[in-house]
Write a protein that holds these residues in place. Structure first.
Motif, PDB file in Angstrom:
ATOM      1  N   ASP A 501       0.864  -1.179   0.000  1.00  0.00           N
ATOM      2  CA  ASP A 501       0.000   0.000   0.000  1.00  0.00           C
ATOM      3  C   ASP A 501       0.903   1.233   0.000  1.00  0.00           C
ATOM      4  O   ASP A 501       1.285   1.746   1.045  1.00  0.00           O
ATOM      5  CB  ASP A 501      -0.904  -0.031   1.232  1.00  0.00           C
ATOM      6  CG  ASP A 501      -1.917   1.099   1.223  1.00  0.00           C
ATOM      7  OD1 ASP A 501      -1.763   2.018   0.396  1.00  0.00           O
ATOM      8  OD2 ASP A 501      -2.862   1.059   2.018  1.00  0.00           O
ATOM      9  N   LEU A 504       0.123   4.440   2.070  1.00  0.00           N
ATOM     10  CA  LEU A 504       0.241   4.242   3.516  1.00  0.00           C
ATOM     11  C   LEU A 504       1.711   4.217   3.932  1.00  0.00           C
ATOM     12  O   LEU A 504       2.101   4.809   4.939  1.00  0.00           O
ATOM     13  CB  LEU A 504      -0.453   2.934   3.916  1.00  0.00           C
ATOM     14  CG  LEU A 504      -0.492   2.637   5.407  1.00  0.00           C
ATOM     15  CD1 LEU A 504      -1.280   3.699   6.145  1.00  0.00           C
ATOM     16  CD2 LEU A 504      -1.098   1.260   5.664  1.00  0.00           C
ATOM     17  N   ILE A 505       2.516   3.536   3.107  1.00  0.00           N
ATOM     18  CA  ILE A 505       3.954   3.470   3.390  1.00  0.00           C
ATOM     19  C   ILE A 505       4.557   4.871   3.340  1.00  0.00           C
ATOM     20  O   ILE A 505       5.317   5.280   4.217  1.00  0.00           O
ATOM     21  CB  ILE A 505       4.656   2.552   2.352  1.00  0.00           C
ATOM     22  CG1 ILE A 505       4.150   1.116   2.474  1.00  0.00           C
ATOM     23  CG2 ILE A 505       6.164   2.652   2.464  1.00  0.00           C
ATOM     24  CD1 ILE A 505       4.899   0.264   3.450  1.00  0.00           C
ATOM     25  N   THR A 508       3.476   7.005   6.284  1.00  0.00           N
ATOM     26  CA  THR A 508       4.225   6.617   7.481  1.00  0.00           C
ATOM     27  C   THR A 508       5.632   7.213   7.440  1.00  0.00           C
ATOM     28  O   THR A 508       6.122   7.740   8.447  1.00  0.00           O
ATOM     29  CB  THR A 508       4.314   5.086   7.582  1.00  0.00           C
ATOM     30  OG1 THR A 508       3.015   4.547   7.392  1.00  0.00           O
ATOM     31  CG2 THR A 508       4.851   4.652   8.925  1.00  0.00           C
TER      32      THR A 508
END
Lengths: 627, 263
Positions: A501, A504-505, A508
């Motif tokens: 994903d 999302l990575i 983060t």
């Protein structure tokens, strides 16, 4: 009611200049794919040159002649810049282009002060538009009405040029596929140069036309460029009509935002921009980017964790650094602490930029948020230093989580512009919200407690935290998360196809980088004993970019070296000369052109050359079977 | 094989882009271990079909059922989680990593370990990575930077990556495009042997009729978005409509003829 109408008209008048500058930026980007950071500088030069022409030579050419002549002079300067500098970097990664044009901006800022002095210049009013029109009891300057009319006229003229002239057709063709246009035998060099000239001309006209409305000063470039970036992000890069609509929208938001949130009017702008980006990530009139160039691409040396020899060298270097208090004075220790703090800051940006391919142009936002976080906790809540240092960066984490979520929806130049705009928004909040942040006066008296108060103790604290931060970030680079992050940078298509994903990575990673920047900021607040909006400023963001670039964007440890060299150099320069921006800008431009791999990158290449790897025996047979 | 349940079933798939009706009412099924070729002239709708199966495009109408689940509107990575490996027409790998690391990333993703911030990736799943490279004949390339590989090797690396999630279905978009003739046959033989051994279903698009007729169990022929023929290689080769619009009337590949020549 009349008041609102007048407010609306003021907004429309401001939109005219904004549109001129933004459309210039958009046209240049459309054809050359360069986001010209120096566009604000050309805007400012337009204003300064027009000031001189209308003040000194108004007898000969009059006000309007002065405006046009100023724009032509600045456009000629633009041509010079294009031919000398930009032609060399059309094929460089976009990060380098943004940085080179930013370096140019820095140089212009100092040159302008050198030539015209640091104080604000008040220009004369435009002949024929000196009065005001009475509007239901409210006064509207007639010059504003002129500007309101000018916007659509310029829009129409540009439309005619692009639809009805041969040159315009070529420009539109190049905007769609410049390689094809080149293959058809069009002289690309001159097409690019002429497009750049037109874009710069528009920016300079925009600047020159501001004289009757506003004082000319040497910070007007950054002020406009942020608004322009917001405009093109909302309107869509490459679209002129988009620039027009968004310029009106942004100006009206600015005009009415003051009525709704008098203290922090910029929030409204942020909300609208965020809404547009969620619905249409490429702007209202923009098209999705087709060819996403990879930011790296200069080397293919795979990254390796440190060997035991490398670890030993790193620990030795750290121990040597720790002996500094034995022989150095307090000033050197303060400088050392500052360098250590900037090592953390640069390493945090490096993590998201080199590993994640996310070149943030507003990383200072999280540095500053960490600093303000500490200041709030220490001054308002009166918490002990350790608690402040641990909790202060949480503000940076929160900011990175909020802005990062929107930013990672975009990539490349859009990402860079959006992060810059976010940072500027945070800066404006810190600057405008005087009750909480102290505004320009900052927050004073954030001193370390006794155990860390002496320069040597603080120095040990700073290098200890820096070593820990760099070690942790390095470890993440070689963790599965770090690989997933590199994977999304290397090939979004492939990483999506193996279940990563990517957003999302990246989000983060953004939060991690922001938090580490916040840690640097928290230490910085204690080092300086105070926090100012400067800690969130654009120049600090760019400092971080230059550190990473100088060290080597494609290396694992370049940021550390870059930060040490750059920070030491800039502290030295500031103490030696008043023209630090001019020199710094020159250094940036030089690094981009002459040293794109950075210091560590060059060292690695040399080492690589000395130790030629044996040619794998399989390769020859493979080529044999290939045809 | 005929009694095996369907791995993939597609019913009345439809896709329009504005005024262009790219795919019209396509239906087909694929069983475990079966190698199915999707062929057709340029612009027939092959890639659009692929993108829909893969989750990159959403269909205008119709359903896609994969391994008993409705995946019509699922994202690519959700479809991957169900057990679908894929290779691209233009290879997509991670050029700044070594060959082994390319596989390790896929393995880590499969093992849901991507949000591990501490472990050392180069040491993770080394044996599994080696096995996969061994399987595609690239064991000797493990430490090479992926960016240095020849194109044919990249294709094999992609195949190894696609096998990392132990897929039940492989989607291969023009697996042999841009390769030399001998390499094409090699790669497809390799794919076919892996598919048979692990009973993986394979759906591939291809322009090279040698590859198609030698390896496909069944062939689907698309033209202008419509399925015009479906069947064994022999059936398809004899189909007059396919000949007229696609294979042409002249030279037509014939397996027996070829075997006779090479014997």
């Amino acid at each position: 009611m009349a008041f609102y109408v007048v407010q609306f008209l003021t907004g429309l008048a401001s939109a005219a200049s904004l549109f001129l500058v933004a459309s210039g930026l958009s046209i240049i980007f459309g054809v050359t794919r360069i986001v010209n950071f120096a566009h604000g500088a050309f805007y400012m030069l337009g204003a300064y040159v027009a000031f001189t022409l209308t003040e000194r030579f108004s007898g000969a050419i009059g006000f309007w002649g002065g405006v046009v002549a100023a724009a032509l002079i600045v456009a000629a300067l633009g041509v010079l810049v294009e031919m000398v500098l930009l032609r060399r970097i059309y094929h460089a990664p976009e990060l380098f282009q943004l940085l080179a044009t930013f370096g140019l901006t820095l140089m212009v800022e100092d040159l302008v002060v050198l030539i015209w002095g640091p104080s604000d210049l008040l220009g004369r009013r435009a002949p024929g538009f000196k009065g005001a029109v009475d509007f239901f009891g409210q006064n509207v300057p007639s010059y504003d009405l002129f500007l309101i009319g000018l916007g659509p006229v310029v829009l129409g003229a540009l439309w005619l040029i692009f639809q009805r002239t041969r040159w315009g057709v070529l420009v539109r063709a190049a905007t769609q596929d410049r390689d094809m246009v080149a293959a058809l035998g069009v002289n690309q060099k001159w097409l690019f140069t002429s497009v750049f000239a037109l874009g710069v001309f528009l920016a300079a006209v925009g600047g020159a036309l501001q004289i009757p409305r506003d004082a000319v000063h040497h910070a007007m470039d950054l002020r406009i460029i942020v608004d322009v970036f917001v405009v093109v992000v909302i309107g869509g890069l490459g679209s002129i009509i988009g620039a027009f609509v968004a310029a009106v929208l942004v100006s009206e938001l600015n005009a009415f935002g003051i009525l709704i949130f008098p203290k922090i009017s910029i929030i409204l702008l942020f909300l609208v921009m965020a809404a547009v980006l969620i619905v249409r990530p490429w702007g209202l009139f923009g098209k999705p980017e087709v060819t996403a160039r990879r930011t790296p691409g200069l080397t293919v040396n795979p990254w390796r964790p440190l060997s035991s020899k490398g670890r030993l060298a790193a620990v030795t270097a750290l121990l040597l650094a720790a002996t500094l208090p034995l022989f150095a004075g307090n000033y050197a220790l303060t400088v050392g602490s500052e360098i250590a703090i900037f090592v953390i800051f640069a390493a945090s940006l490096h993590f998201m930029m080199s590993v994640g391919g996310l070149a943030s142009f507003g990383h200072a936002a999280y540095f500053g948020l960490g600093a303000y976080g500490v200041a709030f906790l220490a001054k308002m809540a009166g918490l002990p230093m350790i608690t402040c240092l641990l909790l202060g960066p949480a503000l940076a984490l929160a900011g990175a989580a909020l802005f990062g979520f929107f930013a990672v929806q975009l990539s490349g130049v859009y990402f860079a512009m959006l992060t810059l705009a976010f940072a500027q928004i945070v800066w404006s909040i810190a600057f405008q919200w005087v009750e909480v942040t102290g505004g320009d006066n900052g927050i004073l008296g954030v001193w370390p407690e006794k155990w860390a108060a002496s320069p040597s103790h603080f120095y040990w604290l700073a290098i200890g935290v820096a070593a820990l931060a760099v070690a942790v970030l390095r470890n993440i680079v070689f963790s599965p998360f770090g690989y997933a992050l590199r994977a999304t940078r290397d090939s979004p298509r492939r990483s999506d196809a193996i279940g990563i994903d990517g957003k999302l990575i990246q989000w983060t990673a953004f939060v991690i980088a922001g938090t580490f920047a916040g840690i640097a900021g928290a230490l910085f607040a204690y080092l300086k004993g105070s926090v100012f909006p400067d800690s969130l400023g654009i120049s600090l963001s760019v400092d971080a970019l230059v550190m990473v670039l100088l060290g080597g964007v494609e290396t694992v440890s370049g940021a550390v070296v870059g930060a040490i060299v750059y920070k030491a150099l800039s502290i030295f320069l500031v103490s030696q000369t008043d023209l630090s921006k001019l020199i710094l800008g020159g250094v940036i431009v030089l690094v981009v052109i002459a040293l794109p791999k950075g210091i560590v990158g060059v060292l690695e290449t040399i080492r690589q050359r000395r130790r030629p790897r044996p040619e794998p025996p399989l390769l020859a047979s493979r080529i044999g079977t290939a045809e | 094989m005929s009694t095996a349940p369907n791995l993939l079933s597609v019913v009345d798939l439809d896709k329009s882009y504005g005024g262009v009706h790219a795919v019209r009412g396509v239906s087909f099924a694929l069983k475990a271990g079966e190698i199915l070729a999707l062929i057709g002239p340029n612009g027939a709708g092959k890639s659009t079909c692929f993108d829909m199966l893969n989750g990159q495009t959403t269909p205008s109408a119709g359903r896609i059922n994969l391994l008993g689940q409705d995946t019509t509107y699922k994202k690519p990575r959700e479809i991957w989680r169900l057990g679908v490996g894929r290779t691209f027409q233009i290879t997509a790998t991670f050029p700044t990593m070594t060959v082994r690391e390319n596989i390790q990333v896929a393995l880590a993703s499969y093992g849901r370990r991507l949000f591990n911030f501490w472990a050392s990736m180069p040491r993770l799943a080394q044996q599994e990575a080696r096995d996969l490279l061994e399987r595609v004949g690239m064991a000797g390339y493990a430490e090479r930077p992926c960016g240095e590989l020849a194109y044919g090797d990249l294709k094999r690396l992609e195949l190894a990556i696609a096998l990392a999630n132990q897929p039940k279905l492989l989607l291969m978009d023009e697996p042999t495009a841009g390769m030399a003739p001998r390499e094409r046959i090699e790669l497809m033989r390799l794919t076919a042997s892996i598919a048979r051994e692990k009973s993986i279903g394979v759906l591939f698009t291809e322009h090279d009729m040698d590859v198609v007729f030698e390896h496909a169990d069944r062939i689907l022929v698309l033209n202008r978005g419509t399925l015009i023929a479906e069947g064994s290689p022999q059936d398809v080769r004899r189909n007059p409509e396919v000949r007229a619009i696609y294979l042409g009337e002249g030279l037509v590949y014939d397996a027996r003829h070829r075997e006779g020549q090479s014997a």
